[in-house]
Motif scaffolding. Structure first.
Motif, PDB file in Angstrom:
ATOM      1  N   PHE A 109      74.164  43.904  29.801  1.00 47.95           N
ATOM      2  CA  PHE A 109      73.033  43.243  30.440  1.00 47.95           C
ATOM      3  C   PHE A 109      73.439  42.476  31.694  1.00 47.95           C
ATOM      4  O   PHE A 109      72.756  42.554  32.712  1.00 47.95           O
ATOM      5  N   LEU A 110      74.528  41.736  31.618  1.00 44.26           N
ATOM      6  CA  LEU A 110      74.947  40.913  32.759  1.00 44.26           C
ATOM      7  C   LEU A 110      75.811  41.734  33.704  1.00 44.26           C
ATOM      8  O   LEU A 110      76.990  41.449  33.929  1.00 44.26           O
ATOM      9  N   GLN A 111      75.201  42.768  34.270  1.00 43.84           N
ATOM     10  CA  GLN A 111      75.842  43.617  35.251  1.00 43.84           C
ATOM     11  C   GLN A 111      75.084  43.540  36.568  1.00 43.84           C
ATOM     12  O   GLN A 111      73.863  43.368  36.591  1.00 43.84           O
ATOM     13  N   SER A 112      75.816  43.668  37.660  1.00 43.94           N
ATOM     14  CA  SER A 112      75.215  43.494  38.980  1.00 43.94           C
ATOM     15  C   SER A 112      74.051  44.460  39.203  1.00 43.94           C
ATOM     16  O   SER A 112      72.972  44.063  39.636  1.00 43.94           O
ATOM     17  N   ALA A 113      74.268  45.731  38.893  1.00 44.94           N
ATOM     18  CA  ALA A 113      73.220  46.728  39.134  1.00 44.94           C
ATOM     19  C   ALA A 113      71.994  46.451  38.272  1.00 44.94           C
ATOM     20  O   ALA A 113      70.850  46.561  38.740  1.00 44.94           O
ATOM     21  N   THR A 114      72.205  46.076  37.015  1.00 39.94           N
ATOM     22  CA  THR A 114      71.076  45.816  36.114  1.00 39.94           C
ATOM     23  C   THR A 114      70.253  44.630  36.571  1.00 39.94           C
ATOM     24  O   THR A 114      69.021  44.696  36.672  1.00 39.94           O
ATOM     25  N   VAL A 115      70.926  43.520  36.878  1.00 37.07           N
ATOM     26  CA  VAL A 115      70.213  42.312  37.283  1.00 37.07           C
ATOM     27  C   VAL A 115      69.529  42.508  38.637  1.00 37.07           C
ATOM     28  O   VAL A 115      68.378  42.108  38.827  1.00 37.07           O
ATOM     29  N   SER A 116      70.227  43.130  39.588  1.00 36.34           N
ATOM     30  CA  SER A 116      69.644  43.345  40.921  1.00 36.34           C
ATOM     31  C   SER A 116      68.397  44.213  40.840  1.00 36.34           C
ATOM     32  O   SER A 116      67.376  43.915  41.469  1.00 36.34           O
ATOM     33  N   GLN A 117      68.476  45.303  40.072  1.00 40.28           N
ATOM     34  CA  GLN A 117      67.322  46.187  39.952  1.00 40.28           C
ATOM     35  C   GLN A 117      66.146  45.488  39.288  1.00 40.28           C
ATOM     36  O   GLN A 117      64.990  45.672  39.675  1.00 40.28           O
ATOM     37  N   LYS A 118      66.431  44.646  38.295  1.00 43.58           N
ATOM     38  CA  LYS A 118      65.354  43.913  37.621  1.00 43.58           C
ATOM     39  C   LYS A 118      64.678  42.941  38.577  1.00 43.58           C
ATOM     40  O   LYS A 118      63.438  42.823  38.594  1.00 43.58           O
ATOM     41  N   ILE A 119      65.445  42.256  39.401  1.00 41.61           N
ATOM     42  CA  ILE A 119      64.870  41.311  40.351  1.00 41.61           C
ATOM     43  C   ILE A 119      64.059  42.044  41.404  1.00 41.61           C
ATOM     44  O   ILE A 119      62.957  41.608  41.791  1.00 41.61           O
ATOM     45  N   LEU A 120      64.557  43.172  41.888  1.00 46.08           N
ATOM     46  CA  LEU A 120      63.805  43.941  42.884  1.00 46.08           C
ATOM     47  C   LEU A 120      62.485  44.445  42.321  1.00 46.08           C
ATOM     48  O   LEU A 120      61.452  44.403  42.994  1.00 46.08           O
ATOM     49  N   SER A 121      62.510  44.931  41.094  1.00 46.83           N
ATOM     50  CA  SER A 121      61.276  45.442  40.491  1.00 46.83           C
ATOM     51  C   SER A 121      60.299  44.327  40.152  1.00 46.83           C
ATOM     52  O   SER A 121      59.094  44.552  40.059  1.00 46.83           O
ATOM     53  N   ALA A 122      60.799  43.106  39.982  1.00 45.98           N
ATOM     54  CA  ALA A 122      59.926  41.990  39.631  1.00 45.98           C
ATOM     55  C   ALA A 122      59.151  41.448  40.825  1.00 45.98           C
ATOM     56  O   ALA A 122      58.184  40.697  40.644  1.00 45.98           O
ATOM     57  N   GLN A 123      59.575  41.797  42.074  1.00 40.54           N
ATOM     58  CA  GLN A 123      58.906  41.303  43.288  1.00 40.54           C
ATOM     59  C   GLN A 123      58.774  39.773  43.248  1.00 40.54           C
ATOM     60  O   GLN A 123      57.685  39.200  43.314  1.00 40.54           O
ATOM     61  N   VAL A 124      59.920  39.147  43.153  1.00 44.16           N
ATOM     62  CA  VAL A 124      59.965  37.694  42.982  1.00 44.16           C
ATOM     63  C   VAL A 124      59.294  36.975  44.142  1.00 44.16           C
ATOM     64  O   VAL A 124      58.526  36.020  43.943  1.00 44.16           O
ATOM     65  N   THR A 125      59.547  37.407  45.359  1.00 41.06           N
ATOM     66  CA  THR A 125      58.999  36.711  46.534  1.00 41.06           C
ATOM     67  C   THR A 125      57.483  36.761  46.552  1.00 41.06           C
ATOM     68  O   THR A 125      56.821  35.739  46.785  1.00 41.06           O
ATOM     69  N   ARG A 126      56.906  37.931  46.327  1.00 41.02           N
ATOM     70  CA  ARG A 126      55.447  38.045  46.364  1.00 41.02           C
ATOM     71  C   ARG A 126      54.815  37.211  45.254  1.00 41.02           C
ATOM     72  O   ARG A 126      53.827  36.490  45.489  1.00 41.02           O
ATOM     73  N   ARG A 127      55.351  37.278  44.059  1.00 36.10           N
ATOM     74  CA  ARG A 127      54.779  36.519  42.951  1.00 36.10           C
ATOM     75  C   ARG A 127      54.934  35.017  43.167  1.00 36.10           C
ATOM     76  O   ARG A 127      54.021  34.245  42.859  1.00 36.10           O
ATOM     77  N   ALA A 128      56.079  34.610  43.704  1.00 36.71           N
ATOM     78  CA  ALA A 128      56.260  33.188  44.008  1.00 36.71           C
ATOM     79  C   ALA A 128      55.285  32.746  45.095  1.00 36.71           C
ATOM     80  O   ALA A 128      54.733  31.633  45.045  1.00 36.71           O
ATOM     81  N   GLY A 129      55.045  33.608  46.082  1.00 39.22           N
ATOM     82  CA  GLY A 129      54.084  33.276  47.130  1.00 39.22           C
ATOM     83  C   GLY A 129      52.671  33.160  46.604  1.00 39.22           C
ATOM     84  O   GLY A 129      51.914  32.263  47.018  1.00 39.22           O
ATOM     85  N   GLU A 130      52.278  34.060  45.691  1.00 35.42           N
ATOM     86  CA  GLU A 130      50.944  33.971  45.096  1.00 35.42           C
ATOM     87  C   GLU A 130      50.778  32.684  44.305  1.00 35.42           C
ATOM     88  O   GLU A 130      49.712  32.052  44.335  1.00 35.42           O
ATOM     89  N   TRP A 131      51.822  32.295  43.599  1.00 37.53           N
ATOM     90  CA  TRP A 131      51.759  31.035  42.847  1.00 37.53           C
ATOM     91  C   TRP A 131      51.700  29.840  43.784  1.00 37.53           C
ATOM     92  O   TRP A 131      50.936  28.898  43.568  1.00 37.53           O
TER      93      TRP A 131
END
Length: 422
Positions: A109-131
């Motif tokens: 689970f704590l692998q660079s590719a896994t975490v990076s892909q999860k963050i990219l798919s989560a669209q953190v910036t857009r969701r944080a902006g909406e909030w």
């Protein structure tokens, strides 16, 4: 060592305990029912026909139920309190299990590719902006930031600042050579032309003052002229001198490349170079700075600045209708709009967040996952076993139930096969 504070509430744990008791009672009831059927069939039937199937099914159901009861119980404790080998697995092997779980999480689970892909798919910036686009959330962010600042200010006393200045900052500055840094700063100021505004201000004010006070030059000429010189001659000289001085100052004021300005720049550059090298000027500057720093008024001045800064910060934090908080809200609103509408900006920020998180996980994944093993290692064996059983024991009771049912079906099938075989 006691188990750490529970993650769930007491009400949640009570609900889990009730569900565990209910499923355990049901599984034990099936075992008791199979045993009762087995006993009744053997006491009151001849075990022929359908009763043979019932007898074999109940027998196999008991075997399956007891075997699965043993397997489930052996995870958490010794069955019937007997120290049977390879039982009470969790209490005995909790540290090993914790390390294995920690390694499993880090490796999968704590692998660079896994975490990076999860963050990219989560669209953190857009969701944080909406909030953040909601005014209530903007107010919440500003208020929480203000509370955090007030928390820090309340715990940094004047005595701490005084002690820090007197015992740490001033001795460190005195022990450090300051002239080279001062020379470097002066050279940067001259190279950037940052001093030109100060020169403009000084020259402009000097021209205005001399123009408004012509008697100054008249008084100088009168004091320096000999007694035998006639009055009209002194007036002519002072008038001519005043015009020349004002004309020269005006030339310096209006000409950015005047020789006087260039001479000043050259002089400042020379001073900067002398300060950066071991010269007498650098030594004198060092001594002057040390004397200034060791004056008692330095600590008092720092305390006054700190008190003023605290008042300003507290005023900005407390006044929710003030300009500071209003400006912060506007900045948050602008940031939220860009985060939700500028897809290129959001994608770039997500990529940077994903890359940073991936690098952190890649570097510190093992240390992060070690929280699991370290936490489990600190638990009391019995209480840890009870806690784990509280969370997963209800589902494990299905193994006992399934073992009872599957045992009955297999017993029936085996009895049918024995009748069919020659």
């Amino acid at each position: 060592m006691p188990v750490p504070a529970r993650a769930g509430t007491e009400a949640d744990d009570a609900a889990r305990a009730r569900a565990l008791r209910k499923m355990r009672t049901f599984a034990t009831g099936l075992l008791a029912f199979a045993a009762l059927v087995f006993l009744l069939v053997h006491l009151f039937t001849d075990l022929t026909g359908v009763w043979g199937f019932v007898a074999r099914a109940s027998e196999a159901a008991m075997i399956g139920a007891i075997a699965d009861w043993f397997a489930v119980t052996a995870l958490f404790r010794h069955p019937l309190g007997l120290p049977i080998p390879h039982t009470a697995i969790i209490p005995r092997k909790k540290d090993t299990l914790g390390r294995s779980l920690s390694e499993f999480v880090a490796a999968n689970f704590l692998q660079s590719a896994t975490v990076s892909q999860k963050i990219l798919s989560a669209q953190v910036t857009r969701r944080a902006g909406e909030w953040l686009a909601e005014e209530g959330n903007q107010t919440r962010v500003v208020r929480r930031a203000g509370q955090g600042l007030e928390y820090v200010l309340a715990r940094v006393s004047d005595e701490d600042i005084e002690a820090l200045t007197r015992d740490v900052i001033v001795p460190r500055l005195v022990a450090t050579r300051k002239a080279p840094a001062l020379g470097m700063l002066l050279r940067e100021v001259v190279d950037d032309g940052a001093h030109h505004r100060l020169v403009d201000l000084v020259v402009g004010e000097a021209h205005s003052w001399l123009e408004s006070n012509p008697q100054v030059i008249d008084e100088i000429v009168k004091q320096r002229s000999p007694d035998w010189a006639p009055r009209f001659l002194s007036d002519v000289v002072s008038s001519r001198l005043r015009r020349e001085v004002l004309s020269w100052i005006a030339e310096v004021r209006d000409d950015r490349y005047h020789r006087a300005r260039q001479a000043l720049d050259s002089w400042l550059v020379q001073i900067a170079d002398d300060l950066r090298t071991p010269t007498s000027l650098a030594d004198r500057a060092e001594n002057v700075l040390d004397e200034l720093l060791t004056q008692p008024g330095v600590v008092d001045a720092v305390l006054e600045v700190w008190a003023s800064l605290k008042r300003l910060l507290r005023a900005a934090v407390i006044d929710e209708t003030g300009e500071v908080q209003a400006r912060v809200r506007r900045l948050l609103a602008e940031a939220a709009q860009r985060m939700t509408t500028d897809e290129e900006f959001a994608a770039g920020l997500d990529a940077r967040i994903a890359t940073t998180a991936g690098d952190l996980v890649e570097s510190f994944g093992g240390e992060i996952a070690s929280v699991i093993s370290d936490t489990i290692a600190g638990w009391d064996a019995k209480e840890a076993s009870d806690r784990i059983e509280l969370y997963v024991g209800r589902d494990l009771q299905y193994i006992r139930i399934n073992g009872t049912v599957i045992g009955a079906l297999v017993g029936t099938l085996i009895h049918a096969l024995t009748l069919l075989l020659p």
